[in-house]
Design a protein around this motif. Structure first.
Motif, short mmCIF file in Angstrom:
data_model
loop_
_atom_site.label_atom_id
_atom_site.label_comp_id
_atom_site.label_asym_id
_atom_site.label_seq_id
_atom_site.Cartn_x
_atom_site.Cartn_y
_atom_site.Cartn_z
N ARG A 59 0.87 -1.29 0.07
CA ARG A 59 0.14 -0.01 0.08
C ARG A 59 1.16 1.31 -0.04
O ARG A 59 0.59 2.20 -0.57
CB ARG A 59 -0.93 -0.02 1.01
N LYS A 60 1.93 1.13 0.60
CA LYS A 60 2.67 2.32 0.72
C LYS A 60 3.40 2.55 -0.89
O LYS A 60 3.68 3.70 -1.29
CB LYS A 60 3.92 2.24 1.81
N THR A 61 3.60 1.41 -1.37
CA THR A 61 3.86 1.49 -2.84
C THR A 61 3.20 2.22 -3.88
O THR A 61 3.33 3.16 -4.67
CB THR A 61 4.31 0.22 -3.51
N GLN A 62 1.65 2.04 -3.53
CA GLN A 62 0.67 2.55 -4.22
C GLN A 62 0.78 3.98 -3.74
O GLN A 62 0.53 4.87 -4.78
CB GLN A 62 -0.46 1.72 -3.85
N VAL A 63 0.97 4.38 -2.62
CA VAL A 63 0.88 6.00 -2.26
C VAL A 63 2.12 6.36 -2.81
O VAL A 63 1.77 7.61 -3.42
CB VAL A 63 0.82 6.05 -0.74
N ALA A 64 3.08 6.19 -2.93
CA ALA A 64 4.46 6.62 -3.24
C ALA A 64 4.18 6.82 -4.96
O ALA A 64 4.72 7.78 -5.40
CB ALA A 64 5.62 5.81 -2.90
N GLY A 114 16.58 17.05 -10.13
CA GLY A 114 15.61 16.03 -9.64
C GLY A 114 15.05 15.39 -10.80
O GLY A 114 15.18 15.77 -11.85
N HIS A 115 14.39 14.31 -10.57
CA HIS A 115 13.56 13.70 -11.41
C HIS A 115 12.20 14.34 -11.43
O HIS A 115 11.69 14.71 -10.51
CB HIS A 115 13.22 12.12 -11.11
N GLU A 116 11.78 14.45 -12.71
CA GLU A 116 10.26 15.12 -12.80
C GLU A 116 9.37 14.10 -13.86
O GLU A 116 9.80 13.83 -14.89
CB GLU A 116 10.31 16.23 -13.62
N LYS A 117 8.32 13.52 -13.15
CA LYS A 117 7.46 12.79 -13.83
C LYS A 117 6.35 13.27 -14.65
O LYS A 117 5.84 12.90 -15.54
CB LYS A 117 6.56 11.72 -12.67
N LEU A 157 16.25 15.76 -5.56
CA LEU A 157 15.03 15.35 -5.21
C LEU A 157 14.67 14.30 -5.99
O LEU A 157 14.76 14.15 -7.35
CB LEU A 157 14.08 16.41 -5.52
N VAL A 158 14.61 12.90 -5.37
CA VAL A 158 14.41 11.58 -6.14
C VAL A 158 13.01 11.16 -6.12
O VAL A 158 12.25 11.19 -5.27
CB VAL A 158 15.20 10.48 -5.48
N ASP A 159 12.66 10.87 -7.54
CA ASP A 159 11.21 10.22 -7.74
C ASP A 159 11.19 9.67 -9.12
O ASP A 159 10.68 10.23 -10.09
CB ASP A 159 10.40 11.50 -7.88
N THR A 160 11.54 8.61 -8.95
CA THR A 160 11.81 7.73 -10.44
C THR A 160 11.67 6.31 -10.30
O THR A 160 11.93 5.64 -9.44
CB THR A 160 13.16 8.08 -11.29
N PRO A 161 10.83 5.79 -11.18
CA PRO A 161 10.61 4.16 -11.11
C PRO A 161 12.02 3.32 -11.51
O PRO A 161 12.05 2.39 -11.28
CB PRO A 161 9.37 3.86 -12.26
N GLY A 162 12.62 4.00 -12.04
CA GLY A 162 14.17 3.55 -12.39
C GLY A 162 14.54 4.15 -13.72
O GLY A 162 13.84 5.05 -14.28
N VAL A 195 16.42 14.01 -1.09
CA VAL A 195 15.16 13.62 -0.41
C VAL A 195 14.46 12.76 -1.38
O VAL A 195 14.15 12.98 -2.51
CB VAL A 195 14.37 14.73 -0.03
N ILE A 196 14.04 11.44 -1.02
CA ILE A 196 13.13 10.58 -1.91
C ILE A 196 11.55 11.10 -1.58
O ILE A 196 11.08 10.88 -0.61
CB ILE A 196 13.35 9.21 -1.54
N ILE A 197 10.96 11.72 -2.65
CA ILE A 197 9.63 12.47 -2.45
C ILE A 197 8.70 11.40 -3.05
O ILE A 197 7.64 11.83 -2.86
CB ILE A 197 9.71 13.63 -3.27
N GLY A 198 9.01 10.31 -3.74
CA GLY A 198 8.09 9.35 -4.24
C GLY A 198 8.68 8.01 -4.30
O GLY A 198 8.67 7.40 -3.35
N GLU A 199 8.88 7.75 -5.49
CA GLU A 199 9.95 6.23 -5.87
C GLU A 199 11.18 6.56 -5.97
O GLU A 199 11.66 7.34 -6.55
CB GLU A 199 9.11 5.86 -6.99
N GLY A 200 11.71 5.64 -5.20
CA GLY A 200 13.58 5.61 -5.49
C GLY A 200 13.61 4.09 -6.09
O GLY A 200 14.03 3.16 -5.36
N GLY A 201 13.71 4.28 -7.21
CA GLY A 201 13.81 2.88 -8.04
C GLY A 201 15.20 2.80 -8.48
O GLY A 201 15.64 3.63 -9.53
#
Length: 320
Positions: A59-64, A114-117, A157-162, A195-201
């Motif tokens: 569930r944390k993965t889904q929220v991230a 940072g990563h931008e989605k 700022l880290v936010d990437t599936p990979g 800072v990992i703000i979502g996914e750190g893949g």
């Protein structure tokens, strides 16, 4: 419109009923529904607390991954002033999955990367869903070199599936670019906080997160592989992602126990997407604290401290 996750469906029903009542009242001024709507609001607030009180790793993965969480662009616009974006790796192209440039944080010059989605279909395609190609990591290396030369602290700022796994990316040296970006994180003699703000893949995140101080938002994740990818490899069944999420120890709480991250940034009840402004403010406060811890350290000391941090990693909390 609020986007509800799968496990939030009961909450969606209650909040939907409250909104329906208020919509009826707006159409008919003689209707008084506020008492019933307020009761539903209280019920929804309690359910929200209960749902988020003890989230499972899946569930944390889904929220991230929630599309309404604040992204890198949101943090840069809210926390930094005089942001001047810098583009290109001076070799192949500019990668729009990676944002970076010189800015002021609390009126002091810094380099932010940072990563931008992206936040809608067009911007997600433009940003490649936050999955960087080699030129993105080479751009980051260039910016870190620039920061080192001019003694600017680096904030990532880290936010990437990979990292992007496409054929072209592999042909242009994806693994080498990630390795060199990780190496550069260890070499620069300026404060580096992440800072990992979502996914750190996977390596795509490590390339930015090899920092002197590393924080994670409460419901973000950081892992060598996605739960679905892990399940596909171990069990040949991506549907076993829940079991994989448990085994991967990818939550901020587990990683703090293991000594992989330094601190956890609390999110509003219901996750960062429920109160974006409060989340951004909390991240800004934590970045300021991390930079304050490092401000008096000399370049050689910063490099030595960062190197020791990663050499020692893995020796703490293994029995947890």
């Amino acid at each position: 419109m609020t986007t509800y996750l799968e496990f939030e469906k009961p909450l969606a029903e209650i909040e939907g009923k409250a909104e329906e009542l208020r919509a009826l009242a707006r159409q008919n001024s003689e209707m008084d529904v506020e008492k019933e709507a307020a009761a539903l609001d209280r019920k929804a607030a309690q359910l929200l607390k209960d749902l988020y009180k003890d989230l499972s790793p899946w569930r944390k993965t889904q929220v991230a991954r929630h599309p309404d969480r604040p992204h890198c662009k949101d943090y840069i616009e809210a926390l930094f002033t005089e942001y001047t974006p810098l583009a290109g790796d001076r070799n192949f192209a500019d990668d729009h999955a990676i944002m970076g440039g010189i800015a002021r944080f609390n009126d002091k010059p810094v380099m932010v990367i940072g990563h931008e989605k992206g936040n809608d279909t067009a911007s997600r395609i433009e940003r490649n869903f936050g999955m960087a190609r080699p030129e993105g990591y080479r751009k980051a290396i260039r910016l870190m070199d620039l920061a080192d030369r001019f003694r600017l602290p680096v904030i990532t700022l880290v936010d990437t599936p990979g990292a992007y796994p496409g054929k072209g990316a592999e042909e242009r040296g994806q693994a080498e670019a990630i390795a060199r970006s990780t190496e550069k994180c260890l070499q620069i003699g300026v404060p580096l906080v992440s800072v990992i703000i979502g996914e750190g893949g996977s390596g795509g995140a490590v390339a930015f997160a090899t920092a002197s101080r590393l924080a994670m938002l409460e419901h973000s994740i950081y892992s060598v592989i996605s739960p679905e990818g892990c399940a596909s490899i171990l069990w040949k069944d991506a549907e076993k992602m829940r079991e994989a999420a448990e085994a991967l120890r990818l939550t901020a709480q587990d990683l703090h126990k293991l000594g992989v991250i330094d601190r956890i940034i609390k999110e509003p009840t219901g996750g960062a997407q429920r109160d974006r402004a409060a989340t951004i403010a909390a991240v800004g406060s934590e970045i300021a604290l991390m930079l304050a811890e490092l401000k008096d350290m000399k370049p050689a000391e910063l490099i030595r401290d960062r190197r020791k941090k990663y050499l020692d990693m893995g020796g703490k909390g293994l029995a947890a």
